[in-house]
Design an enzyme around this catalytic site. Structure first.
Site, PDB file in Angstrom:
ATOM      1  N   HIS A  14       0.860  -1.195   0.000  1.00 10.15           N
ATOM      2  CA  HIS A  14       0.000   0.000   0.000  1.00 10.15           C
ATOM      3  C   HIS A  14       0.887   1.232   0.000  1.00 10.15           C
ATOM      4  CE1 HIS A  14      -3.799   2.208   1.657  1.00 10.15           C
ATOM      5  NE2 HIS A  14      -3.055   3.001   0.880  1.00 10.15           N
ATOM      6  N   HIS A  16       1.400   4.855  -2.765  1.00  8.90           N
ATOM      7  CA  HIS A  16       0.977   5.558  -3.968  1.00  8.90           C
ATOM      8  C   HIS A  16       2.181   6.236  -4.611  1.00  8.90           C
ATOM      9  CE1 HIS A  16      -3.421   5.305  -3.069  1.00  8.90           C
ATOM     10  NE2 HIS A  16      -2.951   5.192  -1.824  1.00  8.90           N
ATOM     11  N   HIS A 191      -9.759   1.081  -1.211  1.00 11.34           N
ATOM     12  CA  HIS A 191      -9.696   1.898  -0.007  1.00 11.34           C
ATOM     13  C   HIS A 191     -11.099   1.933   0.596  1.00 11.34           C
ATOM     14  CE1 HIS A 191      -5.882   3.046  -1.631  1.00 11.34           C
ATOM     15  NE2 HIS A 191      -5.686   4.052  -0.783  1.00 11.34           N
ATOM     16  N   GLU A 194     -11.604   4.139   5.765  1.00 12.00           N
ATOM     17  CA  GLU A 194     -10.639   5.133   6.233  1.00 12.00           C
ATOM     18  C   GLU A 194     -11.403   6.376   6.676  1.00 12.00           C
ATOM     19  OE1 GLU A 194      -6.649   7.582   4.777  1.00 12.00           O
ATOM     20  OE2 GLU A 194      -8.029   6.784   3.280  1.00 12.00           O
ATOM     21  N   ASP A 274       2.043   4.114   2.577  1.00  7.85           N
ATOM     22  CA  ASP A 274       1.002   4.921   1.936  1.00  7.85           C
ATOM     23  C   ASP A 274       1.587   6.034   1.049  1.00  7.85           C
ATOM     24  OD1 ASP A 274      -1.511   5.721   1.224  1.00  7.85           O
ATOM     25  OD2 ASP A 274      -2.139   6.370   3.203  1.00  7.85           O
ATOM     26  N   ASP A 275       1.879   7.186   1.637  1.00  8.63           N
ATOM     27  CA  ASP A 275       2.438   8.339   0.921  1.00  8.63           C
ATOM     28  C   ASP A 275       3.604   8.864   1.750  1.00  8.63           C
ATOM     29  OD1 ASP A 275       0.105   8.748  -1.126  1.00  8.63           O
ATOM     30  OD2 ASP A 275      -0.879   8.651   0.825  1.00  8.63           O
TER      31      ASP A 275
END
Length: 336
Positions: A14, A16, A191, A194, A274-275
């Site tokens: 996971h 991006h 997703h 969240e 994630d980011d």
């Protein structure tokens, strides 16, 4: 602890691509391509936001700055280099081709693939692509998006995701496009839970037939759904630092933090970044936070690593081989 965690082999499932762009790289590419980014006095201040919508606004501006084949090669290479530096051996990463206005999908894929190949040569990290569908654009746009994805598909395009702002965009309207993706041989994830309710998790499982859930924190509000996902072995790709920005759970050390509760409930929890630069973290740091703040023992970290490998979409033969090798490697590292 930092050195120990960095050495442990990991799978990242996971992350991006557009969220993994280093702030300095973003500033350089924006200047090169004539794109105006949010005002900030320091490069480090570029990634500043307090909720999911503010984050997505910055995410969009950064995406506008990525234009050429070499731009895409660079951001893919730098993302994979950082992950490899943190022990990542295998990565499945989301891309957002629709976020790069007027940039043909073919150009984006060409650059991304160049970055993947160069990183595998330089750092021995294997990677695969999961195009993420922007749920805010609706299912009709999703059908066109899937057409573009399939037109540019190679063996490295391994799945389809559903992302961007959850509420008020439930998963059910995307059932047909996800069914078509499955017929084309793509794995499925979404997703869910969240910023949206636990019902979006159930909807993703029932309507979209996804194989795993990205984030999923609001499952803690639905004991029956917890039991179902535990029984079915549904994997959750959790991202500790993200929760401090995009959810109401801002304190990772709180007893009621959902990732802690999900682990304690016996759910299949994986740890991901994630980011990473956008949330001032990296993959190793996320495992450190899980250990220091979320109550994960070293053995829990081992379980999370192996769960991430098991939940990946690698072929089963490779997974079995790597799992045996990783168990030995992790046990040796933890015993020293």
């Amino acid at each position: 602890m930092t050195d120990l965690i960095q050495k442990l082999p990991k799978a990242e499932i996971h992350i991006h691509l557009e969220g993994a762009i280093l702030p300095g790289t973003a500033m350089e590419l924006a200047k090169k391509n004539g794109v105006t980014l949010p005002d900030c006095e320091r490069v480090e201040d570029l990634y500043s936001y307090d909720n999911l919508m503010e984050f997505l606004a910055v995410y969009g501006a950064i995406s506008d700055s990525i234009v050429t084949v070499d731009d895409f090669r660079r951001i893919a290479y730098e993302m994979l280099q950082s992950a490899a530096d943190n022990g990542c051996r295998y990565m499945e990463f989301f891309i957002s081709p629709h976020a790069h206005k007027d940039v043909p999908f073919a150009r984006q894929f060409e650059g991304i693939r160049k970055g993947m190949a160069d990183a595998e040569t330089d750092f021995s990290i294997v990677s695969r692509i999961i195009p993420g569908m922007n749920r805010e654009l609706g299912p009709a746009a999703g059908e066109e998006y899937l057409d573009e994805v399939l037109a540019n598909r190679g063996d490295d395009v391994i799945g389809l995701g559903l992302d961007y702002n959850e509420a008020p965009f439930p998963p059910e309207p995307f059932a047909d496009v996800f069914a078509r993706a499955a017929q084309a041989g793509l794995h499925l994830t979404a997703h869910a839970g969240e910023s949206g309710p636990a019902a979006y998790i159930a909807g993703s499982l029932d309507a979209l037939k996804v194989e795993r859930i990205d984030h999923g924190y609001n499952i803690v509000e639905d004991p029956a759904l917890i039991a179902r996902c535990r029984d079915e072995g549904i994997a959750f790709t959790c991202c500790p630092s993200t929760t401090k920005y995009t959810t109401s759970w801002r304190d990772l050390s709180a007893p009621d933090h959902p990732i802690r509760r999900m682990k304690e409930a016996g759910l299949a929890v994986t740890i991901n970044s994630d980011d990473p630069p956008m949330f001032a973290t990296d993959l190793g740091r996320e495992f450190e936070l899980a250990h220091a703040d979320l109550g994960f023992s070293l053995q829990d970290l081992k379980v999370a690593i192996l769960t991430g490998l098991d939940a990946s979409w690698l072929d089963e033969t490779t997974k079995r081989q790597w799992r045996a090798e990783w168990v030995d490697e992790i046990d040796t590292a933890l015993s020293n």
